[in-house]
Design a protein around this motif. Structure first.
Motif, PDB file in Angstrom:
ATOM      1  N   ARG A   1       9.591 -15.900  -4.837  1.00 52.86           N
ATOM      2  CA  ARG A   1       8.597 -16.497  -4.150  1.00 52.86           C
ATOM      3  C   ARG A   1       8.797 -15.921  -2.794  1.00 52.86           C
ATOM      4  NH1 ARG A   1       9.989 -21.285  -7.106  1.00 52.86           N
ATOM      5  NH2 ARG A   1      11.567 -21.711  -5.698  1.00 52.86           N
ATOM      6  N   ASN A   2       9.806 -15.425  -2.231  1.00 54.83           N
ATOM      7  CA  ASN A   2      10.045 -15.091  -0.532  1.00 54.83           C
ATOM      8  C   ASN A   2       9.808 -13.249  -0.918  1.00 54.83           C
ATOM      9  OD1 ASN A   2      10.524 -17.652  -0.126  1.00 54.83           O
ATOM     10  ND2 ASN A   2      12.750 -17.380  -0.707  1.00 54.83           N
ATOM     11  N   ILE A   3       9.948 -12.665  -1.947  1.00 55.79           N
ATOM     12  CA  ILE A   3       9.714 -11.142  -1.811  1.00 55.79           C
ATOM     13  C   ILE A   3       8.193 -10.543  -1.807  1.00 55.79           C
ATOM     14  CG2 ILE A   3      10.228  -8.995  -2.958  1.00 55.79           C
ATOM     15  CD1 ILE A   3      12.677 -10.371  -4.320  1.00 55.79           C
ATOM     16  N   VAL A   4       7.697 -10.155  -0.688  1.00 55.04           N
ATOM     17  CA  VAL A   4       6.543  -9.980  -0.319  1.00 55.04           C
ATOM     18  C   VAL A   4       6.101  -8.631  -0.780  1.00 55.04           C
ATOM     19  CG1 VAL A   4       6.032 -11.987   1.223  1.00 55.04           C
ATOM     20  CG2 VAL A   4       6.893  -9.414   2.086  1.00 55.04           C
ATOM     21  N   HIS A   5       6.911  -7.626  -0.739  1.00 55.09           N
ATOM     22  CA  HIS A   5       6.847  -6.354  -1.105  1.00 55.09           C
ATOM     23  C   HIS A   5       8.105  -5.638  -1.701  1.00 55.09           C
ATOM     24  CE1 HIS A   5       4.776  -2.417  -1.092  1.00 55.09           C
ATOM     25  NE2 HIS A   5       5.627  -1.884  -0.304  1.00 55.09           N
ATOM     26  N   TRP A   6       7.895  -4.612  -2.629  1.00 62.12           N
ATOM     27  CA  TRP A   6       9.211  -4.083  -3.330  1.00 62.12           C
ATOM     28  C   TRP A   6       8.938  -2.556  -3.255  1.00 62.12           C
ATOM     29  CZ3 TRP A   6      13.196  -7.055  -6.246  1.00 62.12           C
ATOM     30  CH2 TRP A   6      14.344  -6.239  -6.709  1.00 62.12           C
ATOM     31  N   HIS A   7       9.447  -1.926  -2.522  1.00 60.08           N
ATOM     32  CA  HIS A   7       9.202  -0.438  -2.385  1.00 60.08           C
ATOM     33  C   HIS A   7      10.394   0.515  -2.884  1.00 60.08           C
ATOM     34  CE1 HIS A   7       7.382   3.449  -0.808  1.00 60.08           C
ATOM     35  NE2 HIS A   7       8.624   3.467  -0.414  1.00 60.08           N
ATOM     36  N   THR A   8       9.984   1.184  -3.940  1.00 61.05           N
ATOM     37  CA  THR A   8      11.298   2.241  -4.417  1.00 61.05           C
ATOM     38  C   THR A   8      11.016   3.647  -3.790  1.00 61.05           C
ATOM     39  OG1 THR A   8      11.351   0.869  -6.481  1.00 61.05           O
ATOM     40  CG2 THR A   8      12.366   2.999  -6.709  1.00 61.05           C
ATOM     41  N   GLN A   9      12.293   4.151  -3.329  1.00 60.41           N
ATOM     42  CA  GLN A   9      12.300   5.474  -2.988  1.00 60.41           C
ATOM     43  C   GLN A   9      12.880   6.212  -4.272  1.00 60.41           C
ATOM     44  OE1 GLN A   9      14.532   5.975   0.740  1.00 60.41           O
ATOM     45  NE2 GLN A   9      12.535   6.438   1.836  1.00 60.41           N
ATOM     46  N   GLU A  10      12.343   7.273  -4.868  1.00 53.83           N
ATOM     47  CA  GLU A  10      12.949   7.786  -6.094  1.00 53.83           C
ATOM     48  C   GLU A  10      14.054   8.716  -5.494  1.00 53.83           C
ATOM     49  OE1 GLU A  10      12.691   6.846  -8.950  1.00 53.83           O
ATOM     50  OE2 GLU A  10      10.973   5.562  -8.862  1.00 53.83           O
ATOM     51  N   ALA A  11      14.859   9.214  -6.274  1.00 48.91           N
ATOM     52  CA  ALA A  11      16.018  10.026  -6.102  1.00 48.91           C
ATOM     53  C   ALA A  11      15.576  11.205  -6.032  1.00 48.91           C
ATOM     54  CB  ALA A  11      17.141   9.909  -7.148  1.00 48.91           C
ATOM     55  N   THR A  12      16.118  12.340  -5.293  1.00 46.92           N
ATOM     56  CA  THR A  12      15.795  13.747  -5.153  1.00 46.92           C
ATOM     57  C   THR A  12      16.924  14.481  -5.386  1.00 46.92           C
ATOM     58  OG1 THR A  12      16.238  13.618  -2.744  1.00 46.92           O
ATOM     59  CG2 THR A  12      13.954  13.262  -3.462  1.00 46.92           C
ATOM     60  N   GLU A  13      16.822  15.933  -5.882  1.00 47.95           N
ATOM     61  CA  GLU A  13      17.844  16.646  -6.018  1.00 47.95           C
ATOM     62  C   GLU A  13      18.166  17.537  -4.939  1.00 47.95           C
ATOM     63  OE1 GLU A  13      19.412  16.822  -8.947  1.00 47.95           O
ATOM     64  OE2 GLU A  13      18.536  15.288  -9.754  1.00 47.95           O
ATOM     65  N   ALA A  14      19.497  17.993  -4.822  1.00 47.47           N
ATOM     66  CA  ALA A  14      19.849  18.929  -3.876  1.00 47.47           C
ATOM     67  C   ALA A  14      19.380  20.449  -3.931  1.00 47.47           C
ATOM     68  CB  ALA A  14      21.463  19.080  -3.848  1.00 47.47           C
ATOM     69  N   VAL A  15      19.185  20.772  -2.716  1.00 48.52           N
ATOM     70  CA  VAL A  15      18.796  22.445  -2.598  1.00 48.52           C
ATOM     71  C   VAL A  15      20.080  23.020  -1.957  1.00 48.52           C
ATOM     72  CG1 VAL A  15      17.307  24.122  -1.889  1.00 48.52           C
ATOM     73  CG2 VAL A  15      16.437  21.638  -2.435  1.00 48.52           C
ATOM     74  N   TYR A  16      20.872  23.828  -2.865  1.00 50.06           N
ATOM     75  CA  TYR A  16      22.033  24.368  -2.319  1.00 50.06           C
ATOM     76  C   TYR A  16      21.764  25.901  -1.947  1.00 50.06           C
ATOM     77  CZ  TYR A  16      24.553  20.633  -4.467  1.00 50.06           C
ATOM     78  OH  TYR A  16      24.750  19.024  -4.781  1.00 50.06           O
ATOM     79  N   ALA A  17      22.822  26.312  -0.976  1.00 46.49           N
ATOM     80  CA  ALA A  17      22.724  27.649  -0.600  1.00 46.49           C
ATOM     81  C   ALA A  17      24.338  27.932  -0.222  1.00 46.49           C
ATOM     82  CB  ALA A  17      22.322  27.631   0.768  1.00 46.49           C
TER      83      ALA A  17
ATOM     84  N   GLU B   1      15.932   0.760  -3.225  1.00 44.95           N
ATOM     85  CA  GLU B   1      15.032  -0.070  -3.234  1.00 44.95           C
ATOM     86  C   GLU B   1      14.665  -0.977  -1.937  1.00 44.95           C
ATOM     87  OE1 GLU B   1      13.450  -0.672  -5.868  1.00 44.95           O
ATOM     88  OE2 GLU B   1      14.658   0.580  -7.650  1.00 44.95           O
ATOM     89  N   PHE B   2      13.773  -0.792  -1.343  1.00 42.43           N
ATOM     90  CA  PHE B   2      13.440  -1.545  -0.061  1.00 42.43           C
ATOM     91  C   PHE B   2      12.747  -2.556  -0.248  1.00 42.43           C
ATOM     92  CE2 PHE B   2      13.761   0.366   4.221  1.00 42.43           C
ATOM     93  CZ  PHE B   2      13.517  -0.881   5.018  1.00 42.43           C
ATOM     94  N   ILE B   3      13.334  -3.853   0.033  1.00 44.20           N
ATOM     95  CA  ILE B   3      12.628  -5.218  -0.356  1.00 44.20           C
ATOM     96  C   ILE B   3      12.328  -5.730   0.969  1.00 44.20           C
ATOM     97  CG2 ILE B   3      13.018  -7.381  -1.195  1.00 44.20           C
ATOM     98  CD1 ILE B   3      15.104  -6.091  -2.944  1.00 44.20           C
ATOM     99  N   PHE B   4      10.882  -6.152   1.013  1.00 44.63           N
ATOM    100  CA  PHE B   4      10.570  -7.054   2.379  1.00 44.63           C
ATOM    101  C   PHE B   4      10.999  -8.635   1.900  1.00 44.63           C
ATOM    102  CE2 PHE B   4       7.727  -4.102   5.089  1.00 44.63           C
ATOM    103  CZ  PHE B   4       8.773  -3.263   5.150  1.00 44.63           C
ATOM    104  N   TYR B   5      11.457  -9.442   2.579  1.00 46.44           N
ATOM    105  CA  TYR B   5      11.922 -10.828   2.137  1.00 46.44           C
ATOM    106  C   TYR B   5      11.276 -11.879   3.165  1.00 46.44           C
ATOM    107  CZ  TYR B   5      14.855 -14.420  -0.079  1.00 46.44           C
ATOM    108  OH  TYR B   5      15.416 -15.552  -0.439  1.00 46.44           O
TER     109      TYR B   5
END
Length: 516
Positions: free
Chosen positions: A18-34, A268-272
């Protein structure tokens, strides 16, 4: 429950939904090495291996190449992407090649300075072990010291004469180092690198003041025959290259590295938004109470959590609420700690160490921990109210998830119109770039203040036609001369055959705050 299980429960819990107005997911990313640079000192390679580093991220390798070529460099990557090594490796490598090399590190907060000092001490301790000539000495081969208001008076003289790396803040540089540059000759005549971390914080009035402090710093370096390379780091800002050039007075001379090679776990970024308790006035349940409720549930499940509050009093109240929400076994004050300005230095260091080592389950902080302090494997971040800018919000949210794995950031809205706008328009936050960093170092009030300080430090010589250098950084010489004439009318400077000398009894830096 672990964090992932708790988040799954929130997705199906009607009371939370009832209180969560937005749920945003940032997916994981792989490393780029040198690979590690070929010209990296073998002792430094071994010291990195002791820290678990056997290769670099792509942006770290790119920064090393630019900095060792003596190019002013600005590194712009997200939080927890390893920006510290971007400048620490070339600096330590240069000192190992020539022990006369000096570096100056500028951090906006004491907590960040202490954090960087801890990493330097670990690396230099490993380097010292591998150097036969240093084995019999108790002193490290490379000496790095913090020089700020917490530094004991007994240690200051040693730091001025023997410090390879001096770690300080702009305020101390302004009032405690530049006016006394004759005591810092060893530093200034051999100064090769100047590191400015958290670049995005140097904007507005503060940034305009700091840009003039940098003008004074470069002027003194020139006097002692040094021409240092600047290394700047920023996490969240729309115009990092432009701001870097304005801040250090080097238009068109800064290389910007913004391709992040570090891995990132899922976030997971949640707007509450708390429930409405007074529909007529649009007042919602206290964001402080809601933050305490959410943080309490996280900490009860032994999920390492940081809670941000907008003010010191709010942080103390919130700390009490969070502790009261915990069961008896977790109520001990060592489980959840407060952190804000005003704590004694040893208290702050103790809390920072407890966070890094995982002994503290939760911390309630003001924005004192917003910047890039490595505070260990925190899994969740609770923001009590919108911090006011997109940049600050991402900075605070970045305190969680500094290790790989799932992390969560929960923004609790207050009843303020700005918070409610963000809650109702999440696309404004997620689809826009962070704010621009704008400064005006030529603002006459700011410029006049620092011309006083500069005249106190060194006379202004307008007679040397062979010197192509401007009088005061990127400020126009005509403006500087007019300002000096104005100061001359006030009786604080005096011209003698084209050279402007400070003649007043006052100590100008003491009367000028960089923050106002």
């Amino acid at each position: 429950m672990n964090l992932e299980q708790l988040l799954d429960q929130w997705r199906t819990d009607p009371a939370r939904q009832r209180n969560i107005v937005h749920w945003h997911t940032q997916e994981a990313t792989e490393a780029v090495y040198a690979p590690l640079p070929e010209n990296l000192d073998a002792r430094l390679v071994t010291a990195l291996a002791a820290e678990g580093v056997h290769q670099l991220y792509a942006h770290q390798a790119a920064a090393f190449a630019q900095i060792t070529a003596d190019n002013h460099t600005c590194i712009v990557t997200p939080t927890a992407s390893g920006k510290t090594l971007c400048y620490t490796l070339p600096v330590l490598n240069a000192i190992l090649a020539d022990e006369g090399t000096r570096a100056l590190y500028l951090f906006p907060t004491k907590a960040l300075a202490q954090d960087q000092a801890a990493l330097l001490r670990r690396l230099t301790a490993e380097i010292t072990k591998q150097t036969p000539s240093a084995i019999t000495s108790e002193a490290p081969l490379i000496k790095s010291h913090t020089y700020d208001g917490d530094t004991p008076a007994t240690a200051r003289k040693l730091i001025r004469t023997a410090g390879h790396i001096v770690i300080t803040n702009p305020d101390m540089l302004h009032s405690g180092i530049l006016p006394h540059h004759t005591k810092w000759v060893r530093l200034f005549e051999s100064l090769r690198y100047i590191v400015i971390d958290e670049l995005h914080g140097y904007r507005g009035v503060f940034g305009s003041h700091v840009a003039n402090v940098i003008r004074r710093l470069r002027r003194i370096c020139q006097f002692y025959g040094a021409n240092p390379t600047f290394i700047l780091c920023s996490a969240t800002i729309a115009n990092p290259g432009e701001l870097a050039e304005r801040l250090i007075g080097a238009p068109g001379q800064v290389v910007t590295i913004d391709q992040n090679g570090a891995p990132r776990g899922r976030k997971e970024f949640i707007f509450y938004n708390p429930p409405v308790v007074n529909p007529e006035l649009g007042i919602r349940r206290s964001s402080v109470l809601e933050a305490a409720n959410v943080a309490g549930e996280l900490i009860r499940n032994r999920i390492h959590t940081i809670v941000f509050a907008r003010a010191r009093t709010t942080a103390e109240v919130l700390l009490t609420y969070v502790r009261d929400a915990l069961p008896a076994g977790l109520h001990h004050e060592s489980a959840v700690r407060g952190y804000r300005g005003g704590y004694l230095p040893n208290q702050r260091r103790q809390i920072e160490a407890g966070l890094r080592e995982g002994e503290i389950l939760g911390v309630v902080s003001t924005n004192a921990l917003e910047l890039g302090v490595d505070i260990g494997a925190l899994d969740a971040c609770v923001l009590t109210g919108y911090p006011g800018t997109i940049a600050s919000t991402w900075q605070q949210a970045g305190r969680a998830g500094r290790r790989q794995g799932v992390a969560a950031a929960i923004l609790i809205g207050s009843s303020s119109p700005l918070d409610q706008f963000i809650m109702g328009h999440p696309e404004y936050f997620f689809e826009r770039t962070p704010e621009y960093g704008l400064i005006n170092p030529d603002n006459l009030l700011v410029l006049l203040s620092h011309l006083k300080c500069a005249a106190f430090e060194l006379p202004f010589d307008t007679t040397d036609s062979t010197n192509p250098q401007p009088l005061f950084g990127t400020a126009e010489d005509g403006t500087v001369l007019a300002a000096l004439q104005l100061l001359g009318e006030d009786g604080v400077v005096q011209e003698v055959e084209g050279v402007w000398h400070w003649t007043d009894q006052a100590y100008p830096a003491e009367e000028i705050s960089l923050r106002t």
